[in-house]
Structures are given as C-alpha cells and as structure tokens.
Design a protein around this motif. Structure first.
Motif, PDB file in Angstrom:
ATOM      1  N   ALA A 186      16.262  49.805 -32.023  1.00  0.00           N
ATOM      2  CA  ALA A 186      16.643  49.210 -33.309  1.00  0.00           C
ATOM      3  C   ALA A 186      17.413  50.210 -34.158  1.00  0.00           C
ATOM      4  CB  ALA A 186      15.394  48.734 -34.050  1.00  0.00           C
ATOM      5  N   THR A 187      17.012  51.475 -34.089  1.00  0.00           N
ATOM      6  CA  THR A 187      17.697  52.499 -34.872  1.00  0.00           C
ATOM      7  C   THR A 187      19.117  52.738 -34.360  1.00  0.00           C
ATOM      8  OG1 THR A 187      15.549  53.570 -35.212  1.00  0.00           O
ATOM      9  CG2 THR A 187      17.494  54.851 -35.748  1.00  0.00           C
ATOM     10  N   SER A 188      19.325  52.541 -33.066  1.00  0.00           N
ATOM     11  CA  SER A 188      20.652  52.751 -32.472  1.00  0.00           C
ATOM     12  C   SER A 188      21.555  51.535 -32.579  1.00  0.00           C
ATOM     13  CB  SER A 188      20.507  53.142 -30.992  1.00  0.00           C
ATOM     14  OG  SER A 188      19.760  54.330 -30.855  1.00  0.00           O
ATOM     15  N   ALA A 189      21.030  50.407 -33.059  1.00  0.00           N
ATOM     16  CA  ALA A 189      21.817  49.168 -33.153  1.00  0.00           C
ATOM     17  C   ALA A 189      22.450  49.062 -34.531  1.00  0.00           C
ATOM     18  CB  ALA A 189      20.924  47.963 -32.871  1.00  0.00           C
ATOM     19  N   VAL A 190      23.680  49.551 -34.655  1.00  0.00           N
ATOM     20  CA  VAL A 190      24.370  49.574 -35.954  1.00  0.00           C
ATOM     21  C   VAL A 190      25.626  48.714 -35.825  1.00  0.00           C
ATOM     22  CG1 VAL A 190      25.295  51.045 -37.774  1.00  0.00           C
ATOM     23  CG2 VAL A 190      23.502  51.910 -36.272  1.00  0.00           C
ATOM     24  N   PHE A 191      25.468  47.426 -36.002  1.00  0.00           N
ATOM     25  CA  PHE A 191      26.571  46.491 -35.768  1.00  0.00           C
ATOM     26  C   PHE A 191      27.106  45.819 -37.041  1.00  0.00           C
ATOM     27  CE2 PHE A 191      23.697  45.854 -31.918  1.00  0.00           C
ATOM     28  CZ  PHE A 191      24.353  46.798 -31.157  1.00  0.00           C
ATOM     29  N   THR A 192      26.305  45.774 -38.094  1.00  0.00           N
ATOM     30  CA  THR A 192      26.643  44.920 -39.240  1.00  0.00           C
ATOM     31  C   THR A 192      27.618  45.562 -40.204  1.00  0.00           C
ATOM     32  OG1 THR A 192      24.431  43.964 -39.046  1.00  0.00           O
ATOM     33  CG2 THR A 192      25.667  43.482 -41.058  1.00  0.00           C
ATOM     34  N   VAL A 222      10.802  56.555 -39.645  1.00  0.00           N
ATOM     35  CA  VAL A 222      10.092  55.378 -39.158  1.00  0.00           C
ATOM     36  C   VAL A 222       9.196  55.686 -37.958  1.00  0.00           C
ATOM     37  CG1 VAL A 222      10.377  53.010 -38.308  1.00  0.00           C
ATOM     38  CG2 VAL A 222      11.951  53.920 -40.016  1.00  0.00           C
ATOM     39  N   ALA A 223       9.493  56.732 -37.202  1.00  0.00           N
ATOM     40  CA  ALA A 223       8.696  57.042 -36.016  1.00  0.00           C
ATOM     41  C   ALA A 223       7.200  57.194 -36.320  1.00  0.00           C
ATOM     42  CB  ALA A 223       9.235  58.295 -35.332  1.00  0.00           C
ATOM     43  N   ILE A 238       9.467  46.370 -37.647  1.00  0.00           N
ATOM     44  CA  ILE A 238      10.071  47.648 -37.264  1.00  0.00           C
ATOM     45  C   ILE A 238      11.573  47.489 -37.061  1.00  0.00           C
ATOM     46  CG2 ILE A 238      10.261  49.256 -35.327  1.00  0.00           C
ATOM     47  CD1 ILE A 238       8.072  50.001 -37.198  1.00  0.00           C
ATOM     48  N   TYR A 239      11.979  46.417 -36.382  1.00  0.00           N
ATOM     49  CA  TYR A 239      13.409  46.229 -36.102  1.00  0.00           C
ATOM     50  C   TYR A 239      14.203  46.056 -37.399  1.00  0.00           C
ATOM     51  CZ  TYR A 239      17.734  44.768 -33.878  1.00  0.00           C
ATOM     52  OH  TYR A 239      19.047  44.703 -33.483  1.00  0.00           O
ATOM     53  N   VAL A 240      13.697  45.223 -38.313  1.00  0.00           N
ATOM     54  CA  VAL A 240      14.411  44.960 -39.565  1.00  0.00           C
ATOM     55  C   VAL A 240      14.563  46.239 -40.376  1.00  0.00           C
ATOM     56  CG1 VAL A 240      14.275  43.774 -41.778  1.00  0.00           C
ATOM     57  CG2 VAL A 240      13.755  42.537 -39.679  1.00  0.00           C
ATOM     58  N   ILE A 274       4.060  54.582 -34.940  1.00  0.00           N
ATOM     59  CA  ILE A 274       2.845  55.016 -34.232  1.00  0.00           C
ATOM     60  C   ILE A 274       1.604  54.429 -34.903  1.00  0.00           C
ATOM     61  CG2 ILE A 274       1.446  57.024 -33.616  1.00  0.00           C
ATOM     62  CD1 ILE A 274       4.054  58.622 -33.398  1.00  0.00           C
ATOM     63  N   GLN A 275       1.586  54.442 -36.241  1.00  0.00           N
ATOM     64  CA  GLN A 275       0.457  53.887 -36.982  1.00  0.00           C
ATOM     65  C   GLN A 275       0.312  52.380 -36.726  1.00  0.00           C
ATOM     66  OE1 GLN A 275      -1.960  55.170 -38.997  1.00  0.00           O
ATOM     67  NE2 GLN A 275      -1.284  57.212 -38.344  1.00  0.00           N
ATOM     68  N   ILE A 276       1.449  51.668 -36.696  1.00  0.00           N
ATOM     69  CA  ILE A 276       1.407  50.222 -36.456  1.00  0.00           C
ATOM     70  C   ILE A 276       0.864  49.925 -35.062  1.00  0.00           C
ATOM     71  CG2 ILE A 276       2.855  48.181 -36.134  1.00  0.00           C
ATOM     72  CD1 ILE A 276       4.626  49.157 -38.375  1.00  0.00           C
ATOM     73  N   ALA A 277       1.322  50.697 -34.067  1.00  0.00           N
ATOM     74  CA  ALA A 277       0.841  50.494 -32.699  1.00  0.00           C
ATOM     75  C   ALA A 277      -0.661  50.699 -32.599  1.00  0.00           C
ATOM     76  CB  ALA A 277       1.581  51.439 -31.754  1.00  0.00           C
TER      77      ALA A 277
END
Length: 616
Positions: A565-571, A540-541, A520-522, A545-548
């Motif tokens: 993860a969606t809010s982490a835009v560093f690269t 992705v939401a 999910i994070y990647v 839910i399906q994965i959980a």
C-alpha cells in the motif's frame, strides 16, 4: 547496480527488441507493462523509468502512437513491478529494516505472492483504460502522420545525408518490417529514407522496381535525409548504428559527457581546402566528424572509394575510369571524383563527351580525404569542454550544441563484455542472498555484502567509475531512510502505535478483519500520495504490528499489505519519482492522474486487501 547495467546499454537493446512494432495502443501498453514490470523488480523502478522515458518517446514517435497514452502506464507499471521483489523499490528496503527490529525478516520474494496478481490486474486495467481516458483523440495508432516538413531534393535547408546500418540484433533485423512501416519519417527532424542498400545494390528507393515489398534486414545500409536533431533521434533508435560510429569510438572514454555539435566553417578556418584527417580532428580538436552539409552544393557524398558506376546498364569501377574524363572540381582527394549535387543518392561526373551517374551504394565510414569548403556545415561529436578551446574558436565559426544527443551505448565489444559481467554479477548477488535464507553456510552472503562486492567488481572492470557511484546515489532517499528509522522508534516509545492501532481497529470494526486491511491500505496509500513513502512506512509499520496482534491476524499478511500500500502511489503526481518523470512526457495534469491513477488505486486497493486476508 541498476546504473551499471543501464550504462552498459544492454537494457536498451533488450527493450527495443522486445517492444517491437505493435499495431494498437492496447498492445503497445501491454507490451510496455510486461517489460517494465519485471525489469523494475530487479533493477529498481526509478532508474528503469528514467531509462525508458526517452525509449518510449522515440518508440511512439516512430510508430505514430500518442505518447500521452503510454507515459503514465510506464510510471504505474514501474511501481507495480517494483513491488514484486525486495530489490524493486527503496520503500521495500526501508520496510525490511523497520520490521527487522520487531524480529520479522522480510524475504527477497516474500512480497511476490501478493504483488504478482496485483501486477497482472493492474496491467490489464492500465492497458484497457489508458487509451480511453488519456491523450488526444487523434488518428488510430499506426496510421501515417501528415508531415508539415515538406522539402525538395534541390533544397538543402539544414538537412544532412547520413547513413545507418541495421544491426544484427534489434527490431529491424528479422526481415519482417517494410521500410515505410518502420516509421522513420515520424521521428522529429527525420525527413525520410532516400535509399536502402543491400550488398552494394539499391533495393529500396524512388523508381526502384519492387521496392514496395522490401523488408529491412540485418546489414542493410539505410540512407536518410535528416537534421542534426533527427540524426540524434536516429542514433537513439534501437537496431540502427551510424556508419561513422567507428570514428566516435576512437575518442575513447567519456562518451556519456559528449554531445553532437553543428559547426559552420568560416573563411579563415585552417581546415578549408585540405583533405580531412580524422586523426587530426581527434587529436587537435577532440572531435569526430559524423556528417557534412555543403551550404550551396548539397549533402556530402559517402565514401565512394569502391562505388560502382552505371554506364549503358553496365557496371564499372570508378577507379578504372580514364584520367581525362575525371572532373577537376572533385572534393575527394582519395581517388574518387565527382561534383557534389543536392541529390544525396548520386554524384555526376561531368566530362566533355558524357555524364555518368554514380549511385550511392557505399556506407560512409570515414570522411578522410574529403575537401572542406567555405560555409560547409559539419556535424561533430565532442565534449562540451572543447567548445571554447583556442583551436575551436580559430577554425570553427557558429557552433550549436544539439540537446539530448549523448552517443548511444553498446557500440563496442568491451561494452558487450561489461554488460554480461554486470548482469551476471547482479544475478549472482541476488541469487546468493535468496539462497542464504535456506542454506546456513551462506549466512554471510547478505544483500548488503553482495552488493558491495558487486560494486567493487564493477569499479575494477571500469563498468562504473567512482563518480558514477556517487551520482547514482539518491541523497534525498538515503537521508529520508536514515531519518525515518528514529521516527519509527519514537512512535513506539511514546505509545502512539498502540493508540493509532486501537483507533483504526475500532473505526473499521463493523467490517471485521478485512476492515483492518482496508484501514492500513487507506492510511498508507493516502499519505504516500502526499509525502515520502519511506516516511510513511516508518510511521505505519509499528501501527500495523499492533493491529495484527490485537486482531489475531498473520503478521506476514499485514507486513505485505502495509508495504504494498505504501508503494502504490497512483492518484497524485507528486507522490512518487516515476510519476514526476513522466509528467512532461504526456503533458499530464492532476486531473489525468485522478482519472486513471485514481481508478487504478481503487482497483489495486480492493484486490490487495482481498488477497492479503486469504493469508491471514
């Protein structure tokens, strides 16, 4: 709400006081992150970054720091802080809306349990790595910079003499910063401090004994030699207030649209040879006079109506001087006399029997009574719409607008009252929403209802105008959010969420449950660096839910991991507005983001997955 609090100027004063005067890049970045993060949590990371960009630029210039080492940390700290609460980012609101359709209510502080340790880890990483990998390898932070703008006291060359008062609240008011350590001469367009006056006595300046130990205190009058751009920089410096600001305040509302203009008087101007009237300038020309620079004679003096004279080491009031020793070429018509010289700290009374030096120990509060001559250059504050008016064309020659010279906020009592009202209203709106989940009687106090009431209150108190409300709305973000919701529903309708969930679980099955979080994070972080993160959360939401459900994981932990993860835009610089805002600040390239941001992304991802699995 964020715009209202920013426009009152409260945050700038608070920020300038907290940032202080650190001694190294590490300390500066640490202070910046610890300040910007919590602010972004409650006032949204994008407007906080926009407010902080000029503050950080001015701060770095004054202290001799390399701004490239602090620009990117500013953007990253805002993103990390924006994940601390629901209020911090539009992505969080989008996640709450999307997950609500699956009967999961994302609370105001629900992200905090994971986001807080991630913020601490990210702050330490940024503070350590940024000085090592960003910016030019220059002198150590805090060392004096070698100025190439040398000047002589006998040459005017575009420099105004201007005075500022040290405010009661700010980094210079505590009596702990010496004048040279304040770093004023590092600001662009500022050519140094000429004199510091305290209680009508010069306590710092060339030739004053013991001045090297003098520290700035609240109420001190600091006299600078600066260009128009330098004066604009000084006005943006937290803790200083221009002594002529009272004239600017009389211009009334619309200060956010006003700029500083440098104006040269032509021989045909009707303002020549007559005493300056601030009221006339305000009513007829729509401007306030901030400073005057004579083309040949030097910088105009201060309001010397109560200035002292030194004669044989004794002080006497100028008003008591005999009429027969007053020089007839005076340019003041209010009872203060003297020929203007290029030395800004004094004027000379030239009489047949003696010359008397009159020290500049009084702040300029108004130029009423000053006589303007042909070729004088005035520094005016006015609305750009006034520039082409008939009276400006008639009486003002060359006019030059100073970029980014909007007057500062929080200069009047009403601004302080509005600041308190806006801040109290914001805290009340957030508090009622947070309490509504615990107290059934407060069910009607939803965040939307609270913020609508807050906006109406801000409009009623004139903290905001209707135009401000519309300007503060980010149409692109709103349209993306509106379009993202049907996209998420479509993904669920065609069964794409089930297919994607099954595929990701199978691909990362060898890693066990933590593999689901890594997947999910990647996916979320990778896509968010390239496209809108609101669109990513919508896509992705349903998959999360399906994965959980398939893995038997806690839905709460999966929701938090997906949102963070969606809010982490560093690269990549293009993935988030805060990255784009600081891009010109440090002249960054993609390689800079890949170096620092890529490392932070890796550290953030590992920590996020490890913390989230403990909640599973």
């Amino acid at each position: 709400m964020a715009k209202a609090i920013s426009d009152t100027g409260f945050l700038e004063v608070f920020v300038g006081t907290v940032l202080g005067t650190p001694g190294s890049h590490f300390s500066a970045i640490l202070r910046l992150c610890l300040l910007v993060g919590p602010l972004s949590a409650f006032f949204n990371n994008t407007p906080v970054t926009a407010m902080m960009v000029p503050v950080v630029k001015n701060w770095c210039s004054r202290l001799g720091f390399d701004v490239a080492k602090l620009g990117m940390p500013l953007a990253f700290a805002a993103q990390l802080g924006g994940s601390l609460t629901l209020m911090g980012s539009p992505t969080n609101f989008a996640a709450r809306k999307i997950y609500a359709e699956s009967d999961y209510d994302l609370g105001f502080f629900e992200l905090t349990i994971v986001a807080a340790p991630l913020f601490v880890i990210g702050t330490l990483f940024i503070s350590i790595m940024s000085p090592l990998v960003l910016g030019k390898k220059s002198k150590a932070a805090g060392e004096p910079l070698v100025l190439t703008r040398q000047f002589s006291g006998d040459i005017v060359d575009g420099r105004f003499r201007v005075s500022f008062i040290v405010n009661n609240k700010g980094p210079f008011s505590w009596g702990r910063i010496k004048v040279p350590d304040a770093g004023f001469d590092r600001l662009e367009g500022v050519f140094g401090v000429k004199v510091v006056v305290r209680d009508d006595l010069e306590v710092w300046g060339e030739g004053i004994q013991g001045s090297e130990e003098v520290c700035l205190k609240a109420g001190d009058v600091v006299v600078f030699r600066a260009s128009a751009e330098g004066i604009a920089e000084l006005r943006r410096t937290t803790g200083l207030r221009l002594t002529t600001d009272s004239e600017s305040h009389k211009l009334g509302h619309g200060r956010k649209k006003r700029l500083i203009f440098e104006v040269e008087l032509p021989p045909t101007s009707k303002l020549l040879g007559v005493p300056v009237s601030s009221e006339r300038l305000r009513e007829e020309y729509g401007c306030a006079l901030m400073a005057v620079r004579a083309r040949k004679e030097g910088v105009a003096p201060a309001d010397h109506s109560k200035v002292n004279a030194r004669v044989a080491n004794e002080r006497a009031e100028v008003e008591d001087l005999p009429d027969d020793i007053v020089h007839r070429s005076s340019r003041w018509s209010n009872g203060t006399y003297g020929t203007i010289l290029s030395e800004p700290s004094s004027i000379i009374l030239d009489v047949p029997s003696m010359k008397m030096l009159v020290p500049d120990t009084t702040a300029v509060t108004t130029f009423d009574g000053f006589i303007l001559n042909d070729g004088d250059v005035m520094l005016l504050e006015s609305n750009p719409k006034r520039v082409g008016s008939p009276v400006w064309v008639r009486d003002f020659g060359i006019v030059r607008a100073i970029a980014h010279s909007t007057p500062p906020k929080l200069g009047r009592k009403r601004d302080t009252v509005r600041s308190i009202g806006a801040l109290t209203g914001a805290l009340l709106a957030i508090g009622l929403f947070a309490a509504s989940s615990q107290v059934s009687a407060l069910d009607h106090f939803s965040l939307t209802n609270n913020l609508i009431l807050l906006v109406l209150f801000l409009l009623a108190t004139k903290t905001l105008t209707v135009e401000d409300v519309y300007e503060s709305m980010n149409g692109r973000v709103l349209l993306t959010m509106v379009g993202a919701f049907p996209l998420g529903e479509a993904i669920q309708a065609v069964g794409l969420d089930s297919w994607a969930g099954t595929s990701l679980v199978s691909a990362f099955a060898p890693l066990g449950k933590i593999g689901s979080y890594i997947a999910i994070y990647v996916v979320c972080a990778g896509l968010s660096n390239l496209i809108s993160n609101i669109a990513v959360i919508a896509m992705v939401a349903p998959v999360s839910i399906q994965i959980a459900q398939m893995q038997g994981l806690s839905l709460k932990s999966m929701v938090i991991c997906t949102t963070l993860a969606t809010s982490a835009v560093f690269t990549f610089p293009i993935g988030h507005q805060t990255n784009l805002m600081v891009l010109p600040l440090g002249n960054y390239g993609w390689g800079d983001f890949l170096t620092l941001g890529g490392g932070l992304q890796l550290v953030h991802g590992i920590a996020c997955c490890l913390i989230c699995i403990t909640l599973a």
